[in-house]
Design a protein around this motif. Structure first.
Motif, PDB file in Angstrom:
ATOM      1  N   SER A  11      36.704  38.549  21.982  1.00 27.92           N
ATOM      2  CA  SER A  11      35.266  38.394  21.676  1.00 27.92           C
ATOM      3  C   SER A  11      34.310  38.997  22.469  1.00 27.92           C
ATOM      4  O   SER A  11      33.192  39.279  22.405  1.00 27.92           O
ATOM      5  N   VAL A  12      35.064  39.578  23.601  1.00 19.04           N
ATOM      6  CA  VAL A  12      34.248  40.307  24.513  1.00 19.04           C
ATOM      7  C   VAL A  12      34.919  41.502  24.716  1.00 19.04           C
ATOM      8  O   VAL A  12      36.332  41.462  24.656  1.00 19.04           O
ATOM      9  N   PRO A  13      34.269  42.862  25.087  1.00 18.71           N
ATOM     10  CA  PRO A  13      35.130  44.107  24.993  1.00 18.71           C
ATOM     11  C   PRO A  13      36.239  43.841  26.272  1.00 18.71           C
ATOM     12  O   PRO A  13      36.172  43.443  27.302  1.00 18.71           O
ATOM     13  N   LEU A  14      37.334  44.581  25.871  1.00 20.19           N
ATOM     14  CA  LEU A  14      38.387  44.543  26.962  1.00 20.19           C
ATOM     15  C   LEU A  14      38.280  44.990  28.365  1.00 20.19           C
ATOM     16  O   LEU A  14      38.737  44.473  29.201  1.00 20.19           O
ATOM     17  N   LEU A  15      37.615  46.146  28.375  1.00 18.95           N
ATOM     18  CA  LEU A  15      37.140  46.730  29.747  1.00 18.95           C
ATOM     19  C   LEU A  15      36.356  45.862  30.388  1.00 18.95           C
ATOM     20  O   LEU A  15      36.661  45.787  31.457  1.00 18.95           O
ATOM     21  N   GLU A  16      35.477  45.184  29.704  1.00 23.54           N
ATOM     22  CA  GLU A  16      34.705  44.304  30.394  1.00 23.54           C
ATOM     23  C   GLU A  16      35.252  43.062  30.992  1.00 23.54           C
ATOM     24  O   GLU A  16      35.308  42.719  32.136  1.00 23.54           O
ATOM     25  N   LEU A  17      36.252  42.364  30.224  1.00 22.29           N
ATOM     26  CA  LEU A  17      37.174  41.340  30.732  1.00 22.29           C
ATOM     27  C   LEU A  17      37.925  41.762  31.952  1.00 22.29           C
ATOM     28  O   LEU A  17      38.096  41.132  32.873  1.00 22.29           O
ATOM     29  N   PHE A  18      38.351  43.009  31.835  1.00 20.69           N
ATOM     30  CA  PHE A  18      39.415  43.528  32.724  1.00 20.69           C
ATOM     31  C   PHE A  18      38.354  43.824  34.281  1.00 20.69           C
ATOM     32  O   PHE A  18      38.739  43.460  35.189  1.00 20.69           O
ATOM     33  N   LEU A  19      37.273  44.246  33.964  1.00 27.14           N
ATOM     34  CA  LEU A  19      36.389  44.543  35.199  1.00 27.14           C
ATOM     35  C   LEU A  19      35.930  43.082  35.811  1.00 27.14           C
ATOM     36  O   LEU A  19      35.877  43.194  36.959  1.00 27.14           O
ATOM     37  N   GLY A  21      37.558  40.493  35.731  1.00 27.89           N
ATOM     38  CA  GLY A  21      38.844  39.574  36.574  1.00 27.89           C
ATOM     39  C   GLY A  21      39.076  40.682  37.586  1.00 27.89           C
ATOM     40  O   GLY A  21      39.529  39.900  38.508  1.00 27.89           O
ATOM     41  N   THR A  22      39.079  41.811  37.614  1.00 26.64           N
ATOM     42  CA  THR A  22      39.283  42.669  38.772  1.00 26.64           C
ATOM     43  C   THR A  22      38.187  42.514  39.788  1.00 26.64           C
ATOM     44  O   THR A  22      38.751  41.989  41.225  1.00 26.64           O
ATOM     45  N   VAL A  23      36.949  42.303  39.659  1.00 23.22           N
ATOM     46  CA  VAL A  23      35.934  42.040  40.719  1.00 23.22           C
ATOM     47  C   VAL A  23      36.301  40.662  41.266  1.00 23.22           C
ATOM     48  O   VAL A  23      36.049  40.491  42.435  1.00 23.22           O
ATOM     49  N   THR A  24      36.224  39.743  40.483  1.00 23.55           N
ATOM     50  CA  THR A  24      36.409  38.421  40.851  1.00 23.55           C
ATOM     51  C   THR A  24      37.442  38.103  41.753  1.00 23.55           C
ATOM     52  O   THR A  24      37.299  37.745  42.730  1.00 23.55           O
ATOM     53  N   PHE A  25      38.634  38.676  41.279  1.00 22.58           N
ATOM     54  CA  PHE A  25      40.060  38.696  41.818  1.00 22.58           C
ATOM     55  C   PHE A  25      39.882  39.287  43.485  1.00 22.58           C
ATOM     56  O   PHE A  25      40.108  38.571  44.253  1.00 22.58           O
ATOM     57  N   LEU A  26      39.275  40.472  43.396  1.00 17.12           N
ATOM     58  CA  LEU A  26      39.288  41.044  44.723  1.00 17.12           C
ATOM     59  C   LEU A  26      38.317  40.381  45.622  1.00 17.12           C
ATOM     60  O   LEU A  26      38.534  40.273  46.870  1.00 17.12           O
ATOM     61  N   LEU A  27      37.018  40.230  44.917  1.00 14.69           N
ATOM     62  CA  LEU A  27      36.172  39.404  45.986  1.00 14.69           C
ATOM     63  C   LEU A  27      36.795  37.869  46.529  1.00 14.69           C
ATOM     64  O   LEU A  27      36.610  37.633  47.715  1.00 14.69           O
ATOM     65  N   LEU A  28      37.501  37.231  45.601  1.00 17.15           N
ATOM     66  CA  LEU A  28      38.033  36.038  46.164  1.00 17.15           C
ATOM     67  C   LEU A  28      39.077  36.214  47.082  1.00 17.15           C
ATOM     68  O   LEU A  28      39.476  35.482  48.293  1.00 17.15           O
ATOM     69  N   VAL A  58      33.410  30.214  39.517  1.00 13.18           N
ATOM     70  CA  VAL A  58      33.515  31.516  39.112  1.00 13.18           C
ATOM     71  C   VAL A  58      33.980  31.905  37.595  1.00 13.18           C
ATOM     72  O   VAL A  58      33.737  32.949  36.997  1.00 13.18           O
ATOM     73  N   ALA A  59      34.231  30.653  36.869  1.00 16.87           N
ATOM     74  CA  ALA A  59      34.452  30.777  35.378  1.00 16.87           C
ATOM     75  C   ALA A  59      33.500  31.494  34.598  1.00 16.87           C
ATOM     76  O   ALA A  59      33.911  32.583  33.872  1.00 16.87           O
ATOM     77  N   PRO A  60      32.178  31.074  34.494  1.00 16.84           N
ATOM     78  CA  PRO A  60      31.250  31.814  33.681  1.00 16.84           C
ATOM     79  C   PRO A  60      31.107  33.292  33.956  1.00 16.84           C
ATOM     80  O   PRO A  60      31.213  34.097  32.963  1.00 16.84           O
ATOM     81  N   GLY A  61      31.202  33.784  35.141  1.00 11.31           N
ATOM     82  CA  GLY A  61      31.058  34.849  35.373  1.00 11.31           C
ATOM     83  C   GLY A  61      32.345  35.872  35.290  1.00 11.31           C
ATOM     84  O   GLY A  61      32.352  37.051  34.901  1.00 11.31           O
ATOM     85  N   LEU A  62      33.397  35.137  35.231  1.00 10.86           N
ATOM     86  CA  LEU A  62      34.781  35.689  34.962  1.00 10.86           C
ATOM     87  C   LEU A  62      34.615  35.992  33.529  1.00 10.86           C
ATOM     88  O   LEU A  62      35.196  37.065  32.940  1.00 10.86           O
ATOM     89  N   VAL A  63      34.488  35.124  32.637  1.00 12.79           N
ATOM     90  CA  VAL A  63      34.865  35.190  31.200  1.00 12.79           C
ATOM     91  C   VAL A  63      33.508  35.537  30.269  1.00 12.79           C
ATOM     92  O   VAL A  63      33.686  35.969  29.433  1.00 12.79           O
ATOM     93  N   GLY A  64      32.604  35.474  31.070  1.00 15.37           N
ATOM     94  CA  GLY A  64      31.430  35.887  30.226  1.00 15.37           C
ATOM     95  C   GLY A  64      31.025  34.893  29.209  1.00 15.37           C
ATOM     96  O   GLY A  64      31.169  33.712  29.269  1.00 15.37           O
ATOM     97  N   LYS A  65      30.786  35.516  27.812  1.00 15.42           N
ATOM     98  CA  LYS A  65      30.649  34.869  26.752  1.00 15.42           C
ATOM     99  C   LYS A  65      31.721  34.790  25.662  1.00 15.42           C
ATOM    100  O   LYS A  65      31.848  34.718  24.532  1.00 15.42           O
ATOM    101  N   SER A  66      32.999  34.801  26.588  1.00 18.92           N
ATOM    102  CA  SER A  66      34.212  34.931  25.610  1.00 18.92           C
ATOM    103  C   SER A  66      34.610  33.526  25.253  1.00 18.92           C
ATOM    104  O   SER A  66      34.235  32.388  25.704  1.00 18.92           O
ATOM    105  N   SER A  67      35.319  33.558  24.052  1.00 14.80           N
ATOM    106  CA  SER A  67      35.626  32.253  23.395  1.00 14.80           C
ATOM    107  C   SER A  67      36.898  32.266  22.668  1.00 14.80           C
ATOM    108  O   SER A  67      37.472  31.304  22.260  1.00 14.80           O
ATOM    109  N   SER A  68      37.864  33.339  22.759  1.00 15.12           N
ATOM    110  CA  SER A  68      39.323  33.336  22.214  1.00 15.12           C
ATOM    111  C   SER A  68      40.341  33.363  23.355  1.00 15.12           C
ATOM    112  O   SER A  68      39.983  33.567  24.366  1.00 15.12           O
ATOM    113  N   ILE A  69      41.474  33.133  22.707  1.00 15.88           N
ATOM    114  CA  ILE A  69      42.515  33.142  23.540  1.00 15.88           C
ATOM    115  C   ILE A  69      43.029  34.269  24.258  1.00 15.88           C
ATOM    116  O   ILE A  69      43.235  34.186  25.296  1.00 15.88           O
TER     117      ILE A  69
END
Length: 173
Positions: A11-19, A21-28, A58-69
């Motif tokens: 439900s969210v562009p794949l590149l956005e999800l990847f970015l 996830g990447t930013v959140t993981f590296l910052l944590l 961090v979940a809302p910033g991580l997933v944005g408005k995603s809703s799919s598996i």
């Protein structure tokens, strides 16, 4: 009847999800590195609460408005891949490992406490003495070297090469 397309299609562009996830993981990862090795030891109930709260924060910033598996699977795969990539890079390039991975820190050298390491890890002399007693050591002068290991545990080398006692396991383990 569930709408299978919205359940499994991203439900969210794949590149956005990847970015995300990447930013959140590296910052944590950077925050955990700055927090110090002492915090890497055994988890208490407050630590579990902290992990849950950080996850919720961090979940809302991580997933944005995603809703799919598919969104969740891609985020999880991103985090796992980055973890493996950092481990592989640290293995392949030892200089990089010094930045990515924690190293043992000397808490005691030749019977003297390292106040610098104690300050960095926010450890009191009483806390160190407790760990020594758990290893069967009553006086810091009996210790040739003691290290705060990357996993938060303390390893001890006695003077004269004697083996320290095994620290007792908590009840129920």
């Amino acid at each position: 009847m569930p709408d299978w397309n919205t359940l499994f299609a991203p439900s969210v562009p794949l590149l956005e999800l990847f970015l995300r996830g990447t930013v959140t993981f590296l910052l944590l990862m950077a925050m955990v590195r700055v927090a110090g090795q002492r915090e890497a030891g055994g988890l208490g109930i407050t630590d579990v609460f902290l992990v849950v709260l950080v996850g919720q924060a961090v979940a809302p910033g991580l997933v944005g408005k995603s809703s799919s598996i598919a969104d969740g699977v891609l985020l999880a795969a991103t985090v796992v891949c980055w973890s493996l990539a950092l481990d592989a890079a640290a293995y392949r390039w030892p200089r990089l490992a010094r930045v990515i991975k924690s190293r043992p820190r000397p808490l005691i050298e030749d019977g003297r406490l390292s106040r610098k390491v104690m300050r960095r890890e926010m450890m009191t002399e009483g806390e160190i003495m407790t760990q020594l007693r758990l290893h069967g050591i009553e006086d810091v002068s009996q210790v040739r070297r003691a290290y705060l290991e990357p996993n938060g545990m303390i390893s001890i080398l006695r003077r004269g090469g004697g083996e320290p006692d095994e620290p007792p396991r908590p009840a129920g383990l």
